[in-house]
Design a protein around this motif. Structure first.
Motif, PDB file in Angstrom:
ATOM      1  N   PRO A   1      -2.837   4.297  -4.591  1.00 25.71           N
ATOM      2  CA  PRO A   1      -3.846   3.343  -3.598  1.00 25.71           C
ATOM      3  C   PRO A   1      -5.031   4.223  -3.227  1.00 25.71           C
ATOM      4  O   PRO A   1      -4.727   5.377  -2.520  1.00 25.71           O
TER       5      PRO A   1
ATOM      6  N   MET B   1       0.681  -1.393   0.105  1.00 27.02           N
ATOM      7  CA  MET B   1      -0.191  -0.005   0.136  1.00 27.02           C
ATOM      8  C   MET B   1       0.966   1.231   0.022  1.00 27.02           C
ATOM      9  O   MET B   1       0.438   2.337  -0.404  1.00 27.02           O
ATOM     10  N   LEU B   2       2.218   1.325   0.511  1.00 26.47           N
ATOM     11  CA  LEU B   2       2.935   2.446   0.813  1.00 26.47           C
ATOM     12  C   LEU B   2       3.905   2.565  -0.462  1.00 26.47           C
ATOM     13  O   LEU B   2       4.418   3.458  -0.622  1.00 26.47           O
ATOM     14  N   ARG B   3       4.176   1.547  -1.176  1.00 25.69           N
ATOM     15  CA  ARG B   3       5.212   1.501  -2.377  1.00 25.69           C
ATOM     16  C   ARG B   3       4.944   2.501  -3.231  1.00 25.69           C
ATOM     17  O   ARG B   3       5.842   3.537  -3.623  1.00 25.69           O
ATOM     18  N   PRO B   4       3.767   2.890  -3.741  1.00 27.27           N
ATOM     19  CA  PRO B   4       3.482   3.874  -4.639  1.00 27.27           C
ATOM     20  C   PRO B   4       3.983   5.423  -3.983  1.00 27.27           C
ATOM     21  O   PRO B   4       4.520   6.277  -4.578  1.00 27.27           O
ATOM     22  N   LEU B   5       3.587   5.650  -2.884  1.00 27.68           N
ATOM     23  CA  LEU B   5       4.083   6.787  -2.039  1.00 27.68           C
ATOM     24  C   LEU B   5       5.493   6.802  -1.894  1.00 27.68           C
ATOM     25  O   LEU B   5       6.096   7.996  -2.053  1.00 27.68           O
ATOM     26  N   ILE B   6       6.232   5.797  -1.749  1.00 29.32           N
ATOM     27  CA  ILE B   6       7.633   5.872  -1.505  1.00 29.32           C
ATOM     28  C   ILE B   6       8.111   6.388  -2.742  1.00 29.32           C
ATOM     29  O   ILE B   6       9.075   7.138  -2.899  1.00 29.32           O
ATOM     30  N   ALA B   7       7.728   5.684  -3.829  1.00 29.96           N
ATOM     31  CA  ALA B   7       8.205   5.897  -5.300  1.00 29.96           C
ATOM     32  C   ALA B   7       8.014   7.363  -5.603  1.00 29.96           C
ATOM     33  O   ALA B   7       9.022   7.870  -6.138  1.00 29.96           O
ATOM     34  N   GLU B   8       6.827   7.992  -5.396  1.00 32.45           N
ATOM     35  CA  GLU B   8       6.557   9.319  -5.510  1.00 32.45           C
ATOM     36  C   GLU B   8       7.372  10.264  -4.817  1.00 32.45           C
ATOM     37  O   GLU B   8       8.010  11.446  -5.339  1.00 32.45           O
ATOM     38  N   THR B   9       7.386  10.094  -3.429  1.00 32.38           N
ATOM     39  CA  THR B   9       8.308  10.979  -2.590  1.00 32.38           C
ATOM     40  C   THR B   9       9.815  11.093  -3.127  1.00 32.38           C
ATOM     41  O   THR B   9      10.449  12.004  -3.050  1.00 32.38           O
TER      42      THR B   9
ATOM     43  N   LEU C   1      -3.940   7.288  -1.014  1.00 28.97           N
ATOM     44  CA  LEU C   1      -2.724   7.205  -0.247  1.00 28.97           C
ATOM     45  C   LEU C   1      -1.320   7.754  -1.090  1.00 28.97           C
ATOM     46  O   LEU C   1      -0.652   6.890  -1.782  1.00 28.97           O
ATOM     47  N   GLN C   2      -1.173   8.926  -1.239  1.00 29.56           N
ATOM     48  CA  GLN C   2      -0.185   9.568  -2.264  1.00 29.56           C
ATOM     49  C   GLN C   2       0.206  10.888  -1.739  1.00 29.56           C
ATOM     50  O   GLN C   2      -0.808  11.852  -1.311  1.00 29.56           O
ATOM     51  N   THR C   3       1.261  11.486  -2.107  1.00 32.90           N
ATOM     52  CA  THR C   3       1.886  12.711  -1.928  1.00 32.90           C
ATOM     53  C   THR C   3       1.559  13.367  -3.144  1.00 32.90           C
ATOM     54  O   THR C   3       2.137  13.123  -4.308  1.00 32.90           O
TER      55      THR C   3
ATOM     56  N   TYR D   1      -8.345  -0.168  -1.943  1.00 32.15           N
ATOM     57  CA  TYR D   1      -8.177  -1.361  -0.763  1.00 32.15           C
ATOM     58  C   TYR D   1      -9.464  -0.884   0.153  1.00 32.15           C
ATOM     59  O   TYR D   1     -10.040   0.215   0.120  1.00 32.15           O
TER      60      TYR D   1
END
Lengths: 260, 260
Positions: free
Chosen positions: B125, A192-200, B110-112, B151
């Motif tokens: 997500p 669930m967090l992987r796209p956020l980490i990539a975008e950050t 869930l994104q920035t 989700y």
């Protein structure tokens, strides 16, 4: 160039492959462990050795990609061949080699390597230092055959660079691990967090980090921060970490004179 | 669906564009600031309004993408239209809306987001919650028209997810800012670290973070850690942060039973 690789770890592996692909000849690969030496040597068409007594004189440079605390001792044993010796460490001073020979240099690839993950070596920043201008130029020339990002970096600067890399890479990765654990505790997948980490990380390619800071701290959203701290009641270390990082974000923001 | 967007910030902007691209009709965009409302409304072919008195009944759902502390109050004023109301916040409980209407839900991306940076919304997500199964299904259906990562997440889980995102995104970005400052103090460009940051995040796409941890802490390289702490002598906050993160990496590693 004829290159001898001392070491068979992540840095030695990626560096040898890059040299080989750029048309250089890898003469020998040394490792205390013959199995590791042979594995890497096989991939780059070199001879494997597991004792420094078997070093061949038929080379132009020793690339010393081994643990920081054995760089000095190993260099002392290589000095007698009167070839250029360059280590690949972010944390070790040029003097660790120069103590034994004037033909000393540093060839520090500022990247996190895993043997199992390929990367585009041409984008890896190579930080070069030589005992004199001639050596610096020679190392720069070698560096440019494998990378587009070649920098001259003094030993003093390299120390800072290494420290900065610990924050930007090692500590960042640990924050990923913390977030994964928090999710796991509530039956949620790290996916669930992987796209956020990539975008950050992606944002940082074109922006300065302080200009794209988001989250409760920079908004001074006290209520959310309080809620988060309550949720970390049973994790005293994470509480302190949360408080410290949030305060530092707020302080940084105020210093910049912002009020968004 | 006919969608009314309450808000004109980063989330409202990206969400409206995604809905519009998926073929939905954006009926109205509300912002207290008519200029902001008009700007976003123009892009998605909607009508701009700056007072809730002008809300049109001709809609199926209100997407409430505004500051956490005004979600409840705004929902209370929208409840009389008897339409589905969903907020987009990671930190606000479903009850903030359900207190005023049973037709309540959450639609949390869930994104920035930055207004100036495009991203592939299909990878964002979307965390869905509904006051009942029918609403959950309806929101899931809407979510799937704009994203491949949908989700079901309860309010309790979403709170944890938001906290984890603060660690993985907001705090990570601040570590980037710290490393940039360290480099600047020694006349080095942040560009040197950009490939390392990209690769650190890239590794996480296919690996669990604890399995790719590198750096002095996980090697228990006490000498390097001591050197780093000395270098931070004039930065007491960074010293504490360095110590805390290093200890946590070591602790985590020992807990996992590793010894690399």
């Amino acid at each position: 160039m004829r290159i001898t690789i001392i070491g068979s770890g992540n840095v030695a592996t990626h560096l040898s492959a890059a040299f080989k692909n750029a048309g250089h000849r890898i003469v020998q690969v040394y490792s205390r462990d013959m199995h590791n030496a042979a594995l890497l040597a096989y991939h780059v068409g070199a001879t494997a050795i597991d004792t420094l007594d078997d070093i061949s004189q038929d080379t132009d440079i020793f690339i010393v990609a081994i643990k920081d605390d054995v760089i000095g001792d190993t260099s002392s044993r290589l000095a007698k061949y009167d070839k250029l010796i360059a280590h690949t460490s972010g944390a070790v001073h040029l003097e660790a080699i120069r103590h034994y020979t004037e033909r000393a240099g540093v060839f520090y690839p500022l990247q996190t390597f895993s043997k199992s993950k390929e990367l585009n070596f041409r984008e890896v920043p190579l930080c070069i230092e030589g005992a004199d201008e001639r050596i610096t130029k020679e190392l720069e020339k070698l560096a440019r055959t494998v990378s587009n990002n070649v920098y001259r970096v003094s030993s003093a600067q390299r120390k800072v660079l290494h420290l900065a890399a610990v924050f930007a890479c090692n500590f960042t990765n640990h924050l990923y691990a913390i977030s994964k654990q928090l999710l796991a505790n509530s039956d949620m997948s790290f996916d669930m967090l992987r796209p956020l980490i990539a975008e950050t990380a992606d944002k940082i390619k074109a922006h300065a980090p302080e200009t794209v800071q988001t989250g409760p701290a920079i908004r001074n959203d006290v209520q959310t921060m309080d809620t988060h701290l309550q949720m970390l009641d049973n994790e005293p270390d994470l509480r302190v970490l949360y408080t410290l990082l949030s305060q530092d974000i707020i302080k940084n923001h105020n210093k910049a004179g912002g009020d968004k």
